[in-house]
Design a protein around this motif. Structure first.
Motif, PDB file in Angstrom:
ATOM      1  N   VAL A 462       0.868  -1.182   0.000  1.00  0.00           N
ATOM      2  CA  VAL A 462       0.000   0.000   0.000  1.00  0.00           C
ATOM      3  C   VAL A 462       0.907   1.234   0.000  1.00  0.00           C
ATOM      4  O   VAL A 462       1.808   1.362   0.844  1.00  0.00           O
ATOM      5  CB  VAL A 462      -0.935   0.012   1.220  1.00  0.00           C
ATOM      6  N   VAL A 463       0.652   2.142  -0.954  1.00  0.00           N
ATOM      7  CA  VAL A 463       1.460   3.366  -1.086  1.00  0.00           C
ATOM      8  C   VAL A 463       0.647   4.520  -0.523  1.00  0.00           C
ATOM      9  O   VAL A 463      -0.516   4.717  -0.907  1.00  0.00           O
ATOM     10  CB  VAL A 463       1.821   3.610  -2.557  1.00  0.00           C
ATOM     11  N   ALA A 468      -3.074   9.867   3.068  1.00  0.00           N
ATOM     12  CA  ALA A 468      -3.889   9.469   1.916  1.00  0.00           C
ATOM     13  C   ALA A 468      -3.232   8.302   1.178  1.00  0.00           C
ATOM     14  O   ALA A 468      -2.009   8.211   1.096  1.00  0.00           O
ATOM     15  CB  ALA A 468      -4.090  10.639   0.976  1.00  0.00           C
ATOM     16  N   VAL A 469      -4.071   7.431   0.650  1.00  0.00           N
ATOM     17  CA  VAL A 469      -3.589   6.279  -0.136  1.00  0.00           C
ATOM     18  C   VAL A 469      -3.421   6.727  -1.564  1.00  0.00           C
ATOM     19  O   VAL A 469      -4.314   7.360  -2.144  1.00  0.00           O
ATOM     20  CB  VAL A 469      -4.588   5.105  -0.054  1.00  0.00           C
ATOM     21  N   ALA A 479       3.441  13.860  -5.040  1.00  0.00           N
ATOM     22  CA  ALA A 479       3.662  13.890  -3.598  1.00  0.00           C
ATOM     23  C   ALA A 479       5.146  13.978  -3.269  1.00  0.00           C
ATOM     24  O   ALA A 479       5.529  14.505  -2.221  1.00  0.00           O
ATOM     25  CB  ALA A 479       3.039  12.651  -2.943  1.00  0.00           C
ATOM     26  N   GLY A 480       6.012  13.434  -4.099  1.00  0.00           N
ATOM     27  CA  GLY A 480       7.440  13.463  -3.816  1.00  0.00           C
ATOM     28  C   GLY A 480       7.841  12.328  -2.914  1.00  0.00           C
ATOM     29  O   GLY A 480       8.288  11.284  -3.375  1.00  0.00           O
ATOM     30  N   ARG A 481       7.631  12.529  -1.586  1.00  0.00           N
ATOM     31  CA  ARG A 481       7.961  11.464  -0.641  1.00  0.00           C
ATOM     32  C   ARG A 481       6.704  10.637  -0.407  1.00  0.00           C
ATOM     33  O   ARG A 481       5.637  11.177  -0.167  1.00  0.00           O
ATOM     34  CB  ARG A 481       8.446  12.031   0.703  1.00  0.00           C
ATOM     35  N   ILE A 482       6.960   9.348  -0.450  1.00  0.00           N
ATOM     36  CA  ILE A 482       5.835   8.409  -0.250  1.00  0.00           C
ATOM     37  C   ILE A 482       6.243   7.389   0.780  1.00  0.00           C
ATOM     38  O   ILE A 482       7.433   7.213   1.088  1.00  0.00           O
ATOM     39  CB  ILE A 482       5.456   7.712  -1.555  1.00  0.00           C
ATOM     40  N   GLU A 483       5.227   6.707   1.328  1.00  0.00           N
ATOM     41  CA  GLU A 483       5.443   5.660   2.323  1.00  0.00           C
ATOM     42  C   GLU A 483       4.794   4.347   1.795  1.00  0.00           C
ATOM     43  O   GLU A 483       3.613   4.337   1.447  1.00  0.00           O
ATOM     44  CB  GLU A 483       4.823   6.044   3.660  1.00  0.00           C
ATOM     45  N   VAL A 491       8.063   1.426   4.681  1.00  0.00           N
ATOM     46  CA  VAL A 491       9.347   1.960   4.172  1.00  0.00           C
ATOM     47  C   VAL A 491       9.039   3.281   3.478  1.00  0.00           C
ATOM     48  O   VAL A 491       8.069   3.369   2.711  1.00  0.00           O
ATOM     49  CB  VAL A 491      10.001   0.970   3.175  1.00  0.00           C
ATOM     50  N   GLU A 492       9.907   4.330   3.733  1.00  0.00           N
ATOM     51  CA  GLU A 492       9.748   5.617   3.064  1.00  0.00           C
ATOM     52  C   GLU A 492      10.600   5.625   1.813  1.00  0.00           C
ATOM     53  O   GLU A 492      11.688   5.050   1.788  1.00  0.00           O
ATOM     54  CB  GLU A 492      10.154   6.761   3.984  1.00  0.00           C
ATOM     55  N   ALA A 493      10.081   6.340   0.758  1.00  0.00           N
ATOM     56  CA  ALA A 493      10.792   6.384  -0.519  1.00  0.00           C
ATOM     57  C   ALA A 493      10.552   7.726  -1.176  1.00  0.00           C
ATOM     58  O   ALA A 493       9.624   8.462  -0.823  1.00  0.00           O
ATOM     59  CB  ALA A 493      10.317   5.241  -1.426  1.00  0.00           C
ATOM     60  N   GLN A 494      11.451   8.046  -2.156  1.00  0.00           N
ATOM     61  CA  GLN A 494      11.346   9.288  -2.899  1.00  0.00           C
ATOM     62  C   GLN A 494      10.853   8.951  -4.289  1.00  0.00           C
ATOM     63  O   GLN A 494      11.463   8.153  -5.007  1.00  0.00           O
ATOM     64  CB  GLN A 494      12.705   9.994  -2.993  1.00  0.00           C
ATOM     65  N   ALA A 495       9.713   9.545  -4.729  1.00  0.00           N
ATOM     66  CA  ALA A 495       9.152   9.281  -6.053  1.00  0.00           C
ATOM     67  C   ALA A 495       9.800  10.204  -7.052  1.00  0.00           C
ATOM     68  O   ALA A 495      10.030  11.368  -6.764  1.00  0.00           O
ATOM     69  CB  ALA A 495       7.638   9.483  -6.051  1.00  0.00           C
ATOM     70  N   GLY A 496      10.125   9.766  -8.279  1.00  0.00           N
ATOM     71  CA  GLY A 496      10.743  10.585  -9.299  1.00  0.00           C
ATOM     72  C   GLY A 496      10.594   9.941 -10.653  1.00  0.00           C
ATOM     73  O   GLY A 496       9.989   8.883 -10.811  1.00  0.00           O
TER      74      GLY A 496
END
Length: 514
Positions: A462-463, A468-469, A479-483, A491-496
């Protein structure tokens, strides 16, 4: 002087006793006549239990008593029958015990051919009246007998003619039963031979014949008379084996001819009736074989021609298969598109059902059902107890108001019924609550199964962007940073990365089903 004056004459005559006079008469008659021949018609015939035969020989005015002793019967060529004109030969004697005379007969002969024919006609009518000449009784002859029984004299020309004819036509096994074909022994021996052949066991050491031939050459009526005897006719009628009579020449007719199954004019003709001609049979078989071969060949040729004609009408295999092959090609071309549409439709249905079964909705429904169940339980338990107590109090009050004796009994019975029903009501109430509780547990398990936690256990994630999902790539990049939440943690991640235009996603590979 005394003798002269005797008034009774004949006093000097000799006195005989009864036996003396009977003996004197016997001597006179036997000495005067001795052996004599007497012609007359046979009258009364009587056979005593001792075996002796007593009968009368008479003319138009007088009767002569005749006697044939038991030991003399076997020597008679003709047995006396009432009404038969005969010539008897014997010695005249007396029977003093009854003052009678009679003739001790040693030989009986028929007085002429006319008498014989009259006696034959009489026997014939008697046997015909019994049904022995009925054509329905006659048995068919076997076409090709294995064994032929012949009743005849073994030393005459008849047996040689029969054997010679059988050898020429179709050789078969022959059993000969030797008999006397004329004289006083003829009739009993022929009858015993017919019965003897019938008494043999089929397939035994001495096999039973399939057909019997009774044969004799020609002769006078006296010579053939043995075959006119009743004992021979009855033996032939009783035979279970088909019988051919061949007695005398073609013009001779005897009583056995009427009762036999077939009459042959001569012994040679009897052999011809018994078996077919072997060469003719072989020729007939060859002819039938040739006809069968021609019929088979003609049948095969006709069927081959019919098969050829039918094959011309049938279409070619390519023409039969072209249309089904085209339908198969069209179905093959339309199958991938149909599969994709089916997958899309099933996906939409699954999404719609998943929206209706969201965890929040299920949780709210389960909480509502559980609260309602608790409310029912809280309301139902006191109400049942209070209702039972009020009912009992009402019954007691009603019992006090009505007549004491019968009403008290009725109230007591109703109290007993109420006490008996109360456990059943409580049991039904608890079973209902247990059923609703089980149903609630099942819905809770379904909620957990359909929740996203179970989906994470199967390898999904689930992202989220904040609380918010995130459900698409564009929102994640924005959003940039996602969980990302996995089954065992977050786990936290950076979207690009550049965004792919919406609707241009690469479709999944679809392999061919063929």
């Amino acid at each position: 002087m005394d003798l002269i004056d005797d008034p009774t004459p004949g006093q000097n005559a000799h006195e005989y006793t009864v036996s003396e006079i009977s003996g004197a008469v016997k001597r006179v008659i036997e000495g005067e006549f001795g052996r004599v021949r007497v012609r007359g018609e046979v009258g009364r015939v009587f056979r005593a239990r001792s075996g002796h035969l007593y009968y009368d020989v008479k003319d138009d005015r007088n009767v002569l008593a005749c006697t044939t002793w038991k030991g003399q019967l076997a020597n008679l060529s003709v047995m006396p029958e009432e009404g038969l004109e005969v010539v008897v030969t014997g010695r005249l004697t007396t029977f003093g015990a009854q003052s009678k005379y009679n003739l001790n007969v040693e030989e009986v002969t028929v007085a002429g051919v006319g008498a014989l024919m009259a006696m034959l006609e009489k026997r014939k009518k008697a046997l015909e009246a019994e049904g022995l000449f009925d054509p329905a009784r006659k048995k068919p002859l076997p076409y090709l007998p294995e064994i032929i029984g012949v009743v005849t004299s073994p030393s005459g020309a008849v047996i040689r003619d029969i054997l010679h004819r059988l050898r020429d036509r179709f050789p078969r096994k022959v059993l000969i039963w030797p008999v006397a074909v004329q004289g006083q022994n003829c009739a009993p021996e022929v009858a015993n031979a017919i019965r003897g052949f019938n008494a043999l066991t089929p397939g035994g050491a001495l096999p039973r014949p399939d057909v019997i031939i009774v044969a004799r050459g020609g002769g006078s009526i006296e010579d053939l008379w043995g075959f006119n005897e009743e004992i021979v006719a009855r033996a032939a009628a009783e035979s279970g084996i088909p019988l051919i009579s061949a007695v005398g020449h073609e013009t001779d007719t005897t009583l056995i001819d009427y009762v036999s199954d077939r009459r042959a004019p001569t012994p040679t003709a009897a052999a011809e009736m018994a078996v077919p001609v072997r060469l003719e049979l072989l020729a007939w078989v060859d002819g039938q074989e040739a006809r069968l071969s021609r019929a088979l060949g003609r049948g095969i040729a006709d069927r081959r021609q019919r098969l050829t004609d039918l094959s011309r009408i049938l279409p070619r295999p390519e023409a039969l298969l072209s249309e089904p092959r085209q339908r198969l090609d069209r179905a093959e071309a339309a199958l991938p598109t149909a599969l994709l549409r089916l997958v899309d439709r099933r996906g939409a249905d699954l999404a719609r059902m998943g929206g209706a079964l969201r965890p929040s909705v299920l949780s709210a429904r389960i909480r509502t059902d559980r609260d309602r169940l608790a409310t029912w339980e809280a309301r139902l338990a006191p109400g049942l107890t209070r209702g039972i107590r009020q009912g009992a109090e009402r019954l007691e009050a009603l019992g006090r108001r009505l007549r004491p004796a019968p009403l008290a009994e009725r109230v007591a019975r109703q109290r007993v019924d109420l006490e008996r029903i109360s456990p059943r009501l409580e049991t039904t109430y608890r079973a209902r609550l247990a059923k609703l509780s089980d149903r609630l547990d099942a819905l809770d398990r379904m909620r957990q199964t359909l929740g996203y936690k179970e989906t994470l256990q199967r390898g999904y994630a689930v992202v989220r962007a904040g609380d918010a999902v995130v459900t698409d790539a564009e929102a994640a990049r924005a959003a940039g940073r996602i969980e990302i939440e996995f089954r065992d943690g977050r786990v936290e991640a950076q979207a690009g990365g550049a965004a792919r235009p919406k609707g241009k996603a690469k479709p999944p590979e679809q392999g061919s089903l063929f």
